[in-house]
Design a protein around this motif. Structure first.
Motif, PDB file in Angstrom:
ATOM      1  N   ILE A   1      -0.812  15.318 -14.426  1.00 22.86           N
ATOM      2  CA  ILE A   1      -0.798  14.504 -13.370  1.00 22.86           C
ATOM      3  C   ILE A   1      -2.181  13.269 -13.653  1.00 22.86           C
ATOM      4  N   SER A   2      -3.292  13.810 -14.147  1.00 21.63           N
ATOM      5  CA  SER A   2      -4.331  12.958 -14.315  1.00 21.63           C
ATOM      6  C   SER A   2      -3.907  11.749 -15.367  1.00 21.63           C
ATOM      7  N   ASN A   3      -3.181  12.514 -16.648  1.00 23.68           N
ATOM      8  CA  ASN A   3      -2.776  11.539 -17.510  1.00 23.68           C
ATOM      9  C   ASN A   3      -1.784  10.707 -17.188  1.00 23.68           C
ATOM     10  N   ILE A   4      -0.895  11.287 -16.448  1.00 29.00           N
ATOM     11  CA  ILE A   4       0.315  10.352 -16.001  1.00 29.00           C
ATOM     12  C   ILE A   4      -0.313   9.101 -14.978  1.00 29.00           C
ATOM     13  N   LEU A   5      -1.266   9.283 -14.237  1.00 34.04           N
ATOM     14  CA  LEU A   5      -1.827   8.348 -13.191  1.00 34.04           C
ATOM     15  C   LEU A   5      -2.475   7.483 -14.316  1.00 34.04           C
ATOM     16  N   THR A   6      -3.412   7.752 -15.206  1.00 31.31           N
ATOM     17  CA  THR A   6      -4.203   7.208 -15.953  1.00 31.31           C
ATOM     18  C   THR A   6      -3.305   6.000 -16.716  1.00 31.31           C
ATOM     19  N   ARG A   7      -2.268   6.649 -17.247  1.00 30.35           N
ATOM     20  CA  ARG A   7      -1.320   5.683 -17.974  1.00 30.35           C
ATOM     21  C   ARG A   7      -0.425   4.674 -17.173  1.00 30.35           C
ATOM     22  N   TYR A   8      -0.268   4.981 -15.881  1.00 35.99           N
ATOM     23  CA  TYR A   8       0.463   4.075 -14.890  1.00 35.99           C
ATOM     24  C   TYR A   8      -0.586   3.089 -14.667  1.00 35.99           C
ATOM     25  N   HIS A   9      -1.688   3.649 -14.467  1.00 36.40           N
ATOM     26  CA  HIS A   9      -2.614   2.428 -14.030  1.00 36.40           C
ATOM     27  C   HIS A   9      -2.913   1.625 -15.049  1.00 36.40           C
ATOM     28  N   GLN A  10      -3.008   1.866 -16.260  1.00 34.88           N
ATOM     29  CA  GLN A  10      -3.190   1.096 -17.687  1.00 34.88           C
ATOM     30  C   GLN A  10      -2.020   0.078 -17.925  1.00 34.88           C
TER      31      GLN A  10
ATOM     32  N   SER B   1       8.778  23.551  -8.352  1.00 35.52           N
ATOM     33  CA  SER B   1       7.380  24.141  -8.267  1.00 35.52           C
ATOM     34  C   SER B   1       6.504  23.323  -7.586  1.00 35.52           C
ATOM     35  N   GLY B   2       5.270  23.524  -7.281  1.00 33.84           N
ATOM     36  CA  GLY B   2       4.284  23.002  -6.542  1.00 33.84           C
ATOM     37  C   GLY B   2       4.156  21.768  -7.099  1.00 33.84           C
ATOM     38  N   GLY B   3       3.850  21.929  -8.540  1.00 31.61           N
ATOM     39  CA  GLY B   3       3.362  20.934  -9.484  1.00 31.61           C
ATOM     40  C   GLY B   3       4.615  19.719  -9.492  1.00 31.61           C
ATOM     41  N   GLN B   4       5.842  20.181  -9.713  1.00 26.52           N
ATOM     42  CA  GLN B   4       7.002  19.283  -9.836  1.00 26.52           C
ATOM     43  C   GLN B   4       7.185  18.668  -8.223  1.00 26.52           C
ATOM     44  N   GLN B   5       6.827  19.110  -7.140  1.00 22.39           N
ATOM     45  CA  GLN B   5       6.938  18.590  -5.870  1.00 22.39           C
ATOM     46  C   GLN B   5       5.724  17.652  -5.753  1.00 22.39           C
ATOM     47  N   GLN B   6       4.612  17.867  -6.575  1.00 27.32           N
ATOM     48  CA  GLN B   6       3.463  16.787  -6.441  1.00 27.32           C
ATOM     49  C   GLN B   6       4.067  15.617  -7.192  1.00 27.32           C
ATOM     50  N   GLN B   7       4.474  15.874  -8.327  1.00 30.84           N
ATOM     51  CA  GLN B   7       5.090  14.622  -9.112  1.00 30.84           C
ATOM     52  C   GLN B   7       6.198  13.759  -8.452  1.00 30.84           C
ATOM     53  N   LEU B   8       6.993  14.583  -7.767  1.00 33.57           N
ATOM     54  CA  LEU B   8       8.029  13.875  -6.853  1.00 33.57           C
ATOM     55  C   LEU B   8       7.482  13.152  -5.957  1.00 33.57           C
ATOM     56  N   SER B   9       6.471  13.734  -5.193  1.00 28.17           N
ATOM     57  CA  SER B   9       5.722  13.025  -4.095  1.00 28.17           C
ATOM     58  C   SER B   9       5.072  11.428  -4.682  1.00 28.17           C
ATOM     59  N   ILE B  10       4.546  11.718  -5.896  1.00 27.59           N
ATOM     60  CA  ILE B  10       3.940  10.255  -6.662  1.00 27.59           C
ATOM     61  C   ILE B  10       4.774   9.677  -6.910  1.00 27.59           C
TER      62      ILE B  10
ATOM     63  N   ILE C   1       0.878  -1.371  -0.102  1.00 21.16           N
ATOM     64  CA  ILE C   1      -0.055  -0.100   0.091  1.00 21.16           C
ATOM     65  C   ILE C   1       1.193   1.202   0.036  1.00 21.16           C
ATOM     66  N   ALA C   2       0.846   2.059  -1.128  1.00 22.67           N
ATOM     67  CA  ALA C   2       1.453   3.399  -1.022  1.00 22.67           C
ATOM     68  C   ALA C   2       0.470   4.430  -0.750  1.00 22.67           C
ATOM     69  N   TYR C   3       1.241   5.618  -0.464  1.00 24.77           N
ATOM     70  CA  TYR C   3       0.170   6.632   0.170  1.00 24.77           C
ATOM     71  C   TYR C   3       1.181   8.038  -0.242  1.00 24.77           C
ATOM     72  N   VAL C   4       0.165   8.933  -0.901  1.00 24.81           N
ATOM     73  CA  VAL C   4       0.917  10.292  -1.319  1.00 24.81           C
ATOM     74  C   VAL C   4      -0.089  11.331  -0.292  1.00 24.81           C
ATOM     75  N   PRO C   5       0.402  11.744   0.591  1.00 22.36           N
ATOM     76  CA  PRO C   5      -0.131  12.584   1.678  1.00 22.36           C
ATOM     77  C   PRO C   5      -0.569  14.003   0.989  1.00 22.36           C
ATOM     78  N   GLN C   6      -1.694  14.175   1.707  1.00 25.06           N
ATOM     79  CA  GLN C   6      -2.047  15.788   1.711  1.00 25.06           C
ATOM     80  C   GLN C   6      -0.960  16.732   1.850  1.00 25.06           C
ATOM     81  N   GLY C   7      -0.575  17.693   0.881  1.00 24.15           N
ATOM     82  CA  GLY C   7       0.224  18.626   1.236  1.00 24.15           C
ATOM     83  C   GLY C   7       1.690  18.048   0.865  1.00 24.15           C
ATOM     84  N   ARG C   8       1.545  16.931   0.263  1.00 22.66           N
ATOM     85  CA  ARG C   8       2.864  16.255  -0.519  1.00 22.66           C
ATOM     86  C   ARG C   8       3.917  15.832   0.423  1.00 22.66           C
ATOM     87  N   GLU C   9       4.425  16.665   1.293  1.00 21.55           N
ATOM     88  CA  GLU C   9       5.243  16.270   2.375  1.00 21.55           C
ATOM     89  C   GLU C   9       6.701  15.529   1.622  1.00 21.55           C
TER      90      GLU C   9
END
Ligand code: ATP
Ligand code: MG
Length: 231
Positions: free
Chosen positions: A171-180, A134-143, A78-86
């Motif tokens: 991010i939505s596209n990346i997650l969808t592709r990873y899932h598929q 940037s915030g978006g890059q940090q979120q990508q790093l967190s994921i 189980i992997a978890y990406v917390p709120q606020g990235r961390e």
């Protein structure tokens, strides 16, 4: 693969999750929506083992994991990406990614190359500190860090919070592709309806610690979202 059965979770005397049940199938992307303070983060934290249950059961591949510590649940996939990235701001992108692989049976060098296929931006910034992204890059790093453990299921808490709209869609596209491509189920808590509709196959709406509506994503009508989401 994940099953949540009639769980209750409290902070002291205040009962925040009041009897929630749902299942997540292997081929699913489930979005959990609801206003501020309804218990979305509490629900995810209890699934990953950061909060304990008063009642109910959580199982992964039919094994009851309700009593397992967070570390054990993470070992079980189980992997978890917390709120606020961390992410860790003083560590470099590479060090953050190494941390994600640490204590997991993954070959860092191999997994990180795979991750760069989904998050090419991280490869360009490997030696920079996480905190300067940037915030978006940090979120990508967190994921990406969460995915370094090669999880069997990925949980994300409001990944679009405070992120530019174009990065939200990326991010939505990346997650969808990873899932598929990897067949990993995704559970995402969100308040961004556009993102939720784009990413999700199925939804749950939470209000005061209970599920008040659920269905396939095309059943998430404006009426429903207005009654449970708008202020
Ligand atoms: N550590 C805590 N101790 C006591 N009460 C808490 C704690 N964390 C959250 N709560 C309370 O539990 C309720 C649910 O909080 P939670 O963070 O799960 O909501 P949320 O749906 O994730 O909200 P948001 O959309 O703002 O992130 C809120 O009333 C909150 O004030
Ligand atoms: Mg929250």
């Amino acid at each position: 693969m994940l099953s949540v059965r009639d769980i209750e979770v409290s902070y002291g005397k205040s009962r925040v999750i009041q009897g929630i049940s749902f299942d997540v199938a292997q081929d699913e992307k489930l979005v959990i929506i609801g206003r501020n303070g309804v218990g979305k983060t509490t629900l995810l934290k209890s699934i990953v083992g950061l909060l304990s249950l008063n009642q109910g059961e959580i199982s992964l591949f039919n094994e009851n994991i309700s009593k397992d510590k967070a570390f054990t649940r993470s070992q079980k996939g189980i992997a978890y990406v917390p709120q606020g990235r961390e992410i860790i701001p003083d560590l470099t992108v590479q060090e953050n990614l190494e941390l994600g692989a640490l204590a997991h049976k993954v070959d860092y060098a191999e997994k990180v190359e795979e991750i760069f296929e989904y998050f090419p931006i991280l490869k360009d910034h490997l030696k920079r500190k996480g905190g300067v992204l940037s915030g978006g890059q940090q979120q990508q790093l967190s994921i990406a860090r969460a995915l370094m453990s090669n999880p069997k299921i990925l949980l994300l808490d409001e990944p679009t919070e405070g992120i530019q709209p174009n990065i939200v869609m990326e991010i939505s596209n990346i997650l969808t592709r990873y899932h598929q491509e990897k067949g990993v189920p995704i559970v995402v808590v969100e308040q961004n309806l556009k993102f939720a509709r784009k990413l999700g196959d199925r939804f749950l709406i939470i209000q005061r610690g209970q599920i008040v509506a659920d269905g396939q994503i095309d059943e998430l009508t404006d009426e429903l979202s207005e009654s449970y989401l708008s202020v």
